[in-house]
Design an enzyme around this catalytic site. Structure first.
Site, PDB file in Angstrom:
ATOM      1  N   PRO A 152       0.994  -1.349  -0.280  1.00 52.29           N
ATOM      2  CG  PRO A 152       0.151  -0.419   2.054  1.00 52.29           C
ATOM      3  CD  PRO A 152       1.406  -1.600   0.898  1.00 52.29           C
ATOM      4  CE  LYS A 177       1.019  -2.933  -7.823  1.00 53.33           C
ATOM      5  NZ  LYS A 177       1.059  -1.452  -7.231  1.00 53.33           N
ATOM      6  N   PRO A 178       4.365  -2.064  -5.860  1.00 51.41           N
ATOM      7  CG  PRO A 178       6.470  -0.049  -5.776  1.00 51.41           C
ATOM      8  CD  PRO A 178       5.440  -1.508  -6.694  1.00 51.41           C
ATOM      9  CB  SER A 231      -8.250  -1.894   1.149  1.00 51.87           C
ATOM     10  OG  SER A 231      -7.936  -2.716  -0.827  1.00 51.87           O
ATOM     11  CB  THR A 232     -11.165  -5.449   3.314  1.00 52.93           C
ATOM     12  OG1 THR A 232     -10.769  -4.889   4.850  1.00 52.93           O
ATOM     13  CG2 THR A 232     -11.671  -6.328   3.454  1.00 52.93           C
ATOM     14  CD  GLU A 252      -0.682  -8.676   8.030  1.00 52.26           C
ATOM     15  OE1 GLU A 252      -1.444  -7.926   8.888  1.00 52.26           O
ATOM     16  OE2 GLU A 252      -0.740 -10.395   8.919  1.00 52.26           O
ATOM     17  CB  CYS A 286      -2.996  -1.489   8.832  1.00 52.60           C
ATOM     18  SG  CYS A 286      -1.484  -2.024   9.410  1.00 52.60           S
ATOM     19  CE1 TYR A 334      -7.844  16.871   1.894  1.00 51.85           C
ATOM     20  CE2 TYR A 334      -7.742  17.457  -0.344  1.00 51.85           C
ATOM     21  CZ  TYR A 334      -7.781  17.872   0.964  1.00 51.85           C
ATOM     22  OH  TYR A 334      -7.948  19.691   1.074  1.00 51.85           O
ATOM     23  CD  GLU A 388      -9.258   1.329   6.520  1.00 49.50           C
ATOM     24  OE1 GLU A 388      -8.884   0.683   5.357  1.00 49.50           O
ATOM     25  OE2 GLU A 388      -8.356   0.869   7.523  1.00 49.50           O
TER      26      GLU A 388
HETATM   27  P1  NAD Z   1      -5.331  -0.587  -2.455  1.00 51.50           P
HETATM   28  O1  NAD Z   1      -5.948  -2.283  -1.682  1.00 51.50           O
HETATM   29  O2  NAD Z   1      -6.243   0.291  -3.218  1.00 51.50           O
HETATM   30  O3  NAD Z   1      -3.621  -1.141  -2.917  1.00 51.50           O
HETATM   31  C1  NAD Z   1      -2.465  -1.987  -1.959  1.00 51.50           C
HETATM   32  C2  NAD Z   1      -1.923  -2.701  -3.114  1.00 51.50           C
HETATM   33  O4  NAD Z   1      -2.112  -3.309  -4.195  1.00 51.50           O
HETATM   34  C3  NAD Z   1      -1.814  -1.126  -4.104  1.00 51.50           C
HETATM   35  O5  NAD Z   1      -0.191  -1.771  -4.506  1.00 51.50           O
HETATM   36  C4  NAD Z   1      -2.407  -1.649  -5.078  1.00 51.50           C
HETATM   37  O6  NAD Z   1      -1.959  -1.371  -6.351  1.00 51.50           O
HETATM   38  C5  NAD Z   1      -2.907  -3.172  -5.049  1.00 51.50           C
HETATM   39  N1  NAD Z   1      -3.982  -3.431  -6.273  1.00 51.50           N
HETATM   40  C6  NAD Z   1      -5.500  -3.095  -5.615  1.00 51.50           C
HETATM   41  N2  NAD Z   1      -5.995  -3.990  -6.787  1.00 51.50           N
HETATM   42  C7  NAD Z   1      -5.316  -5.062  -7.208  1.00 51.50           C
HETATM   43  C8  NAD Z   1      -5.921  -5.999  -7.773  1.00 51.50           C
HETATM   44  N3  NAD Z   1      -7.045  -6.598  -8.205  1.00 51.50           N
HETATM   45  N4  NAD Z   1      -4.626  -7.007  -7.833  1.00 51.50           N
HETATM   46  C9  NAD Z   1      -3.402  -7.039  -7.037  1.00 51.50           C
HETATM   47  N5  NAD Z   1      -2.844  -5.626  -6.686  1.00 51.50           N
HETATM   48  C10 NAD Z   1      -4.147  -5.387  -6.680  1.00 51.50           C
HETATM   49  O7  NAD Z   1      -4.673   0.038  -0.802  1.00 51.50           O
HETATM   50  P2  NAD Z   1      -4.447   0.917   0.096  1.00 51.50           P
HETATM   51  O8  NAD Z   1      -5.143   2.010  -0.344  1.00 51.50           O
HETATM   52  O9  NAD Z   1      -2.575   1.366  -0.800  1.00 51.50           O
HETATM   53  O10 NAD Z   1      -3.486   1.230   1.353  1.00 51.50           O
HETATM   54  C11 NAD Z   1      -4.866   1.593   2.258  1.00 51.50           C
HETATM   55  C12 NAD Z   1      -5.300   0.222   2.677  1.00 51.50           C
HETATM   56  O11 NAD Z   1      -3.982  -0.855   2.657  1.00 51.50           O
HETATM   57  C13 NAD Z   1      -5.803   0.623   4.194  1.00 51.50           C
HETATM   58  O12 NAD Z   1      -7.181  -0.202   3.585  1.00 51.50           O
HETATM   59  C14 NAD Z   1      -5.540   0.393   5.037  1.00 51.50           C
HETATM   60  O13 NAD Z   1      -6.083  -0.283   6.193  1.00 51.50           O
HETATM   61  C15 NAD Z   1      -5.367  -0.910   4.682  1.00 51.50           C
HETATM   62  N6  NAD Z   1      -2.972  -1.624   4.786  1.00 51.50           N
HETATM   63  C16 NAD Z   1      -3.475  -2.232   6.269  1.00 51.50           C
HETATM   64  C17 NAD Z   1      -1.841  -3.138   5.991  1.00 51.50           C
HETATM   65  C18 NAD Z   1      -2.201  -4.645   7.282  1.00 51.50           C
HETATM   66  O14 NAD Z   1      -1.263  -4.298   7.548  1.00 51.50           O
HETATM   67  N7  NAD Z   1      -3.039  -5.066   8.034  1.00 51.50           N
HETATM   68  C19 NAD Z   1      -1.470  -2.023   6.723  1.00 51.50           C
HETATM   69  C20 NAD Z   1      -1.282  -1.291   5.709  1.00 51.50           C
HETATM   70  C21 NAD Z   1      -2.814  -0.723   5.138  1.00 51.50           C
END
Ligand code: NAD
Length: 495
Positions: A152, A177-178, A231-232, A252, A286, A334, A388
């Site tokens: 994330p 993959k950031p 994200s979930t 996670e 998180c 935001y 969240e």
């Molecule tokens: P996100 O789910 O939008 O993206 C996370 C990563 O997944 C990004 O690199 C994105 O490009 C990739 N991604 C998205 N869809 C995908 C798919 N279909 N296939 C493969 N990769 C995909 O999350 P975000 O907005 O970057 O981060 C915020 C979320 O992360 C919040 O819900 C937060 O709670 C969660 N988070 C959880 C933890 C934990 O340890 N539980 C830690 C940090 C953040």
């Protein structure tokens, strides 16, 4: 400042063209474009996976002793510290995090995660049992092969280390993959991995959006294990994709964690913990406790302690040494947080402080700034009580007794972390026993990293990250039976 160029990493080398177009990376503190990111298409992802597969199979990696992998990680931790200035510069530009948070928090945490797994690399022990008739039974741990580490945007560097260190300690190759919004420190980190002596291709990087580059990486048959933080919703999509190919996933995901404050707690310390947990990294964490549950007899007093302390929480220019909170990291997050704040008073809660956009002078006038916000009188049915937000918003609810505190804490779909504050030791044990959440801090907050495992409950994920269990998550099991009795039956007697 000139615009940076950033590209994926193949065989340890940064690429400047990857077929998936260019993404403009924005500094969230100013809204200015700071980098052009070369995104991957499925062809370039295929090449990167191939490079990782070759690196995993290479004798240089397969024959390396576990202690050798540990030594490379030790060198990497030293390099992170030696290059702290550059890593902080990139992370600050990309995320707007306060410089002091990076220097005193995230760089030391990154180095300590790497050193923890460096020391653990040669301590993975299988088991031997002599219970099998005529043989010994061995359970061994082996690397999966090529692992995808999907990150994330909230802690780009820390999360990169959290994926790479256990994955390579266990003998895997990894492709990071950031988030498309925050690639800079991840690519710099991969460069340091190469400098530390990891063979080319052991740490590669794919860049691009989740729906294209992320999905292509997850689907690639050469990728054997997926470790995802995010994200979930995205976690659910990935899990479904992985099921098709029987890939193991570690997820996670999101949280709506609670800090429970009982009347017999040290209220002053509890208030410090609630503020830190709710607002550090602008609430984009998180394990942040974004719900504050307070025993009703002390709620008014606790709120006035919080309000007094909030006056000292400085939001502003990330470079300034006294800044505690920076901007939101992405425009979309935001806007999501702003929508929650706009709707909250209509749901019936009261804004104790903050509540909207923060206006700063140029060059920060186009950044993603929010006021740290305390919402009081939050009730069960409200969105801010259960969803969240992932921003600097703390929702305060009250409870009348221990049973209600536990019930309120457990009512959300998530179960990532929590914290409880009480002077009664037996109550602490009862409540810990009753909370359905993966990690709980009692009369403390956020200590125990990186040694303590984080095993998410409910919709916060599956598997485990951090701690020694977090290393075993990167190992598959193999059972072997060594026969020693030539007289033992082998099936039909065909003599
Ligand atoms: P996100 O789910 O939008 O993206 C996370 C990563 O997944 C990004 O690199 C994105 O490009 C990739 N991604 C998205 N869809 C995908 C798919 N279909 N296939 C493969 N990769 C995909 O999350 P975000 O907005 O970057 O981060 C915020 C979320 O992360 C919040 O819900 C937060 O709670 C969660 N988070 C959880 C933890 C934990 O340890 N539980 C830690 C940090 C953040």
């Amino acid at each position: 400042m000139s615009t940076l160029n950033v590209g994926p990493v193949l065989d340890g080398k940064e690429q400047h063209e990857a077929g998936g177009g260019l993404h403009q990376v924005v500094n969230p503190a100013t809204g200015a474009v700071i980098a052009r990111e070369a995104c991957c298409n499925s062809y370039s992802i295929g090449r990167i996976v191939e490079s990782s597969m070759n690196a995993f199979e290479s004798p240089a990696w397969r024959n390396m002793a576990a202690a050798g992998r540990g030594n490379l990680l030790l060198k990497l931790a030293d390099l992170v510290e030696e290059n702290a200035g550059e890593l902080i510069r990139l992370e600050l530009l990309d995320t707007g995090k306060p410089a002091t948070q990076l220097k005193d928090g995230e760089i030391p945490l990154t180095a300590s995660i790497i050193r923890f797994y460096a020391g653990a690399a040669d301590k993975i022990e299988g088991r031997v049992k002599s219970t099998t008739e005529g043989g010994f039974h061995l359970t061994m741990y082996e690397p999966y092969g090529v692992v995808a580490g999907i990150l994330p945007w909230n802690y780009p560097l820390v999360n990169a280390a959290l994926k790479v260190a256990p994955a390579v300690a266990a003998g895997n190759a990894i492709i990071l993959k950031p988030s498309v919004e925050t690639p800079l420190s991840c690519v710099a980190f991969a460069r340091l991995c190469r400098e530390a002596g990891f063979p080319p291709g052991i740490v590669n990087v794919v860049l691009g959006s989740g729906s294209s580059a992320g999905a292509a990486l997850v689907e690639h048959p050469g990728v054997k294990k997926i470790s995802f933080t995010g994200s979930t919703g995205a976690g659910q999509v990935i899990q479904k994709q992985a099921v098709e190919q029987m890939k193991t996933v570690n997820l996670e995901l999101g949280g709506k964690n609670a800090i429970l404050v009982f009347a017999d707690a040290d209220l002053d310390r509890a208030a410090d913990a609630a503020i830190f947990s709710g607002f550090v990294n602008a609430g984009q964490l998180c394990v942040s406790c974004s719900r504050l549950l307070v025993e009703e007899t002390v709620a008014e007093r606790f709120e006035s302690i919080l309000l007094e302390k909030m006056k000292k929480v400085i939001v502003g220019k990330p470079e300034a040494p006294d800044t505690l909170i920076g901007p939101m990291i992405t425009r979309s997050q935001y806007e999501i947080a702003l929508r929650y704040l706009a709707e909250a008073p209509g749901e019936g809660c009261r804004v104790l402080c903050g509540g909207g956009k923060l206006d700063l002078p140029a060059p920060h006038d186009k950044g993603f700034w929010l006021e740290p916000t305390l919402l009081s009188g939050v009730k069960r049915g409200m969105k801010v009580a259960v969803e969240e937000i992932f921003g600097p918003v703390l929702s305060i609810m009250t409870f009348k007794d221990e049973a209600e505190a536990v019930e309120l804490s457990n009512m959300v779909i998530y179960g990532l972390s929590g914290s409880l504050w009480t002077g009664d030791g037996e109550r602490a044990l009862r409540v810990v026993n009753a909370l359905d959440t993966g990690l709980i801090w009692v009369n403390c907050m956020f200590i125990g990293y990186p040694q303590i495992p984080l095993p998410p409950h409910k919709m916060s994920g599956t598997g485990v990250e951090l701690g020694f269990e977090g290393l075993l998550a990167y190992c598959k099991r193999k059972s072997t039976v060594l026969g020693y009795d030539r007289g033992a039956p082998v099936g039909w007697n065909l003599k």
